[in-house]
Design a protein around this motif. Sequence first.
Motif, mmCIF file in Angstrom:
data_model
loop_
_atom_site.group_PDB
_atom_site.id
_atom_site.type_symbol
_atom_site.label_atom_id
_atom_site.label_comp_id
_atom_site.label_asym_id
_atom_site.label_seq_id
_atom_site.Cartn_x
_atom_site.Cartn_y
_atom_site.Cartn_z
ATOM 1 N N ILE A 82 69.552 52.298 17.607
ATOM 2 C CA ILE A 82 68.511 52.021 18.625
ATOM 3 C C ILE A 82 67.366 51.354 17.866
ATOM 4 C CG2 ILE A 82 67.051 53.032 20.441
ATOM 5 C CD1 ILE A 82 68.947 55.421 20.504
ATOM 6 N N ASP A 83 67.550 50.074 17.572
ATOM 7 C CA ASP A 83 66.704 49.395 16.589
ATOM 8 C C ASP A 83 65.829 48.272 17.156
ATOM 9 O OD1 ASP A 83 68.764 47.723 17.196
ATOM 10 O OD2 ASP A 83 69.548 47.545 15.152
ATOM 11 N N SER A 84 65.530 48.336 18.449
ATOM 12 C CA SER A 84 64.610 47.346 19.035
ATOM 13 C C SER A 84 63.806 48.030 20.130
ATOM 14 C CB SER A 84 65.379 46.159 19.618
ATOM 15 O OG SER A 84 66.076 46.552 20.794
ATOM 16 N N LEU A 85 62.682 47.414 20.504
ATOM 17 C CA LEU A 85 61.838 47.987 21.560
ATOM 18 C C LEU A 85 62.590 48.035 22.889
ATOM 19 C CD1 LEU A 85 58.438 46.270 20.725
ATOM 20 C CD2 LEU A 85 58.913 48.718 20.608
ATOM 21 N N GLU A 86 63.371 46.986 23.164
ATOM 22 C CA GLU A 86 64.138 46.961 24.411
ATOM 23 C C GLU A 86 65.130 48.121 24.460
ATOM 24 O OE1 GLU A 86 63.588 42.447 23.509
ATOM 25 O OE2 GLU A 86 63.648 44.319 22.391
ATOM 26 N N LYS A 87 65.778 48.382 23.327
ATOM 27 C CA LYS A 87 66.764 49.475 23.281
ATOM 28 C C LYS A 87 66.082 50.834 23.418
ATOM 29 C CE LYS A 87 70.304 47.161 20.467
ATOM 30 N NZ LYS A 87 70.991 47.170 19.148
ATOM 31 N N ILE A 88 64.932 50.981 22.772
ATOM 32 C CA ILE A 88 64.200 52.263 22.845
ATOM 33 C C ILE A 88 63.768 52.543 24.279
ATOM 34 C CG2 ILE A 88 62.070 53.462 22.180
ATOM 35 C CD1 ILE A 88 62.338 52.162 19.407
ATOM 36 N N TYR A 89 63.144 51.533 24.936
ATOM 37 C CA TYR A 89 62.664 51.723 26.305
ATOM 38 C C TYR A 89 63.815 51.835 27.312
ATOM 39 C CZ TYR A 89 57.637 51.569 25.651
ATOM 40 O OH TYR A 89 56.338 51.888 25.301
ATOM 41 N N GLY A 90 64.982 51.346 26.922
ATOM 42 C CA GLY A 90 66.147 51.422 27.806
ATOM 43 C C GLY A 90 66.999 52.664 27.573
ATOM 44 N N SER A 91 66.598 53.512 26.628
ATOM 45 C CA SER A 91 67.385 54.706 26.283
ATOM 46 C C SER A 91 67.080 55.880 27.214
ATOM 47 C CB SER A 91 67.116 55.127 24.837
ATOM 48 O OG SER A 91 67.584 54.149 23.939
ATOM 49 N N SER A 92 68.106 56.666 27.470
ATOM 50 C CA SER A 92 67.968 57.864 28.302
ATOM 51 C C SER A 92 67.841 59.093 27.399
ATOM 52 C CB SER A 92 69.205 58.025 29.188
ATOM 53 O OG SER A 92 70.360 58.212 28.372
ATOM 54 N N GLU A 93 67.586 60.255 28.005
ATOM 55 C CA GLU A 93 67.529 61.509 27.237
ATOM 56 C C GLU A 93 68.846 61.735 26.502
ATOM 57 O OE1 GLU A 93 66.186 65.002 29.325
ATOM 58 O OE2 GLU A 93 64.784 63.827 30.546
ATOM 59 N N GLN A 94 69.943 61.394 27.159
ATOM 60 C CA GLN A 94 71.266 61.572 26.552
ATOM 61 C C GLN A 94 71.432 60.683 25.319
ATOM 62 O OE1 GLN A 94 74.490 60.909 29.294
ATOM 63 N NE2 GLN A 94 76.077 61.526 27.843
ATOM 64 N N ASP A 95 70.924 59.445 25.411
ATOM 65 C CA ASP A 95 70.988 58.522 24.258
ATOM 66 C C ASP A 95 70.222 59.098 23.066
ATOM 67 O OD1 ASP A 95 72.475 56.575 25.631
ATOM 68 O OD2 ASP A 95 70.645 55.732 26.522
ATOM 69 N N PHE A 96 69.055 59.687 23.342
ATOM 70 C CA PHE A 96 68.248 60.278 22.271
ATOM 71 C C PHE A 96 68.947 61.489 21.646
ATOM 72 C CE2 PHE A 96 64.445 58.348 24.626
ATOM 73 C CZ PHE A 96 64.373 57.272 23.758
ATOM 74 N N ARG A 97 69.651 62.270 22.496
ATOM 75 C CA ARG A 97 70.395 63.426 21.969
ATOM 76 C C ARG A 97 71.528 62.955 21.060
ATOM 77 N NH1 ARG A 97 69.479 65.671 27.162
ATOM 78 N NH2 ARG A 97 71.566 65.100 27.913
ATOM 79 N N LYS A 98 72.182 61.874 21.473
ATOM 80 C CA LYS A 98 73.273 61.310 20.651
ATOM 81 C C LYS A 98 72.741 60.796 19.308
ATOM 82 C CE LYS A 98 76.415 59.798 24.339
ATOM 83 N NZ LYS A 98 76.959 58.614 25.049
ATOM 84 N N ALA A 99 71.464 60.372 19.304
ATOM 85 C CA ALA A 99 70.848 59.849 18.072
ATOM 86 C C ALA A 99 70.428 60.971 17.115
ATOM 87 C CB ALA A 99 69.647 58.984 18.419
ATOM 88 N N GLY A 100 70.567 62.234 17.576
ATOM 89 C CA GLY A 100 70.270 63.371 16.696
ATOM 90 C C GLY A 100 69.027 64.154 17.045
ATOM 91 N N PHE A 101 68.414 63.860 18.191
ATOM 92 C CA PHE A 101 67.227 64.604 18.617
ATOM 93 C C PHE A 101 67.641 65.805 19.468
ATOM 94 C CE2 PHE A 101 65.747 60.249 17.937
ATOM 95 C CZ PHE A 101 64.610 60.462 17.170
ATOM 96 N N GLY A 102 66.822 66.860 19.443
ATOM 97 C CA GLY A 102 67.089 68.043 20.249
ATOM 98 C C GLY A 102 66.850 67.773 21.720
ATOM 99 N N GLU A 103 67.265 68.700 22.564
ATOM 100 C CA GLU A 103 67.135 68.528 24.008
ATOM 101 C C GLU A 103 65.675 68.378 24.441
ATOM 102 O OE1 GLU A 103 68.398 70.863 28.115
ATOM 103 O OE2 GLU A 103 69.426 71.353 26.232
#
Length: 377
Positions: free
Chosen positions: A133-154
Motif C-alpha cells: 500500500i505504497d501510494s496516497l491513492e492506495k491508502i485512501y482506497g484501503s478498507s479496514e480489512q486491507d489494513f488488517r491484512k497489512a498487519g494492523f490490529g482490528e
Amino acid sequence: VRWQTGRTGRITPVLDVKTIELSGANVSRITAHHAGYVKASRLGKGAIIKAERSGEVIPKIVEVVQSARRVTIPKKCPDCAHDLEWDGDFITCGNDMKCPAQIKETLEYFFRIHGQVDGFGPKSVEKLVAAGIDSLEKIYGSSEQDFRKAGFGEGQSRNLRTQLDQSLSVQIEDWRFLAAFGIARLGKGDGRLLLQNIPLKHLSQVTKKEIVAIDGFAELSAKDIVAGLAKKWPVINNMRKKGFNLLDTPLISESQSIESPVAGKKIVFTGKMHQGSRDQMENDALRLGAQVQSSVSAKTDLLVCGENAGASKKSKAEKLGVQMISENDYAALLKSKRKTARKATKKKTTKKKTTKKTTKKKTTKKKTTKKTIKKTT
C-alpha cells in the motif's frame, strides 16, 4: 558518514561522531550538509571536527581540524541501489517512483503537512509500504480489512479508516493541501503565494513565464515548480477527486476591491499567537485583502510579532526599516479601523434621513401658502 535518502531523492550525509556535550546535550550525530561539502572538507572515518549547536538546537560543523585519509562518496542509492547523479553539490536518486525511502518520506510528509490525520507516522507508513500500500491513492482506497491484512490490529485498522474519512470532511487550506505533495521549491509559504495569483485547478497548465511574473519567484525556482507540478499533477488531481474540503486562497486580483486597514499590505507573522493559531491569523489577513508572506523582505509592510517572535525576522525587519507591531497592536489596528468605518456609515445614514425630513417640511409649507391665497380671493 551515514548517507540518507530524502523524499526529493537527495542523499544527505550525517556524521556519526564520538559522543560530545554541546550546550548541555549529548550529541553523537551532526549534519554534513551535502556531498559537495563532504568532498571539499575531506570528511570520513578518522576526521576531527569542531562543532556547535546552532540556535541551541541543531549541531553543526564549525571547523575541520583534521581531514580523513579516505573520503567515499556513494555511487548507488543506499536504499534502492539506483545510480546516483550529481546536481550541483548534491547527489540524487532519480528512482523516485520505486525507491522505498522516497516513497516512505513522501507519504509521511503528506500526512505531516496536512496536519489533520493521526496514525500515519513513520512506523505505520513503513508497514503500509511493505504490504504494497505504497501510494496516497492506495491508502485512501484501503478498507479496514486491507489494513488488517497489512498487519494492523482490528482497533488500529478501524482508527486508520476513520482518520482518513475525517480528513476528507475537515476544512483544509488549498495551499496546505498543495504543499503536502512535497514539490521542490513549493512549501507552504510559496504555495500560498502561488495560489494568491493562480487558482489550484489551473496549475496543471501553468508555465514558467506565469510563475516568474509573480513577485517573489525567480527563474530557477519557477522552472523546478513547473517540472514538479507536471510530475505530481496526476496524484494531485486524483486526490482532489477524493473530495477534500478545500478552503480557496483569495486571489490578489479579487482582493483589491476589499476595504480594510491591511488590504494590499504585505504582512509576515512570527512567533506564537494567542488570538488564534498563526494559520488562522494568516487566513484572516488574506480574507481582509492582505498579502501574507513567509519571510521578511524589503517589500514587507508589516511584521506582526507574537510570543517568542523569530529573532532573525525581527533583526531583518529592523535592518530594512519594516514596521513591527505586537499581536495586540495588530488586533487594535483592525478593531479601530472597523469602528471608524461603522461610524462613517452611520453618519451618512443619519444625514440622508435628515435631508428627507427637511424636504417634506418644505413641501408642506408650499401647500399651505396655496390654500391661503385661494381663500383670500
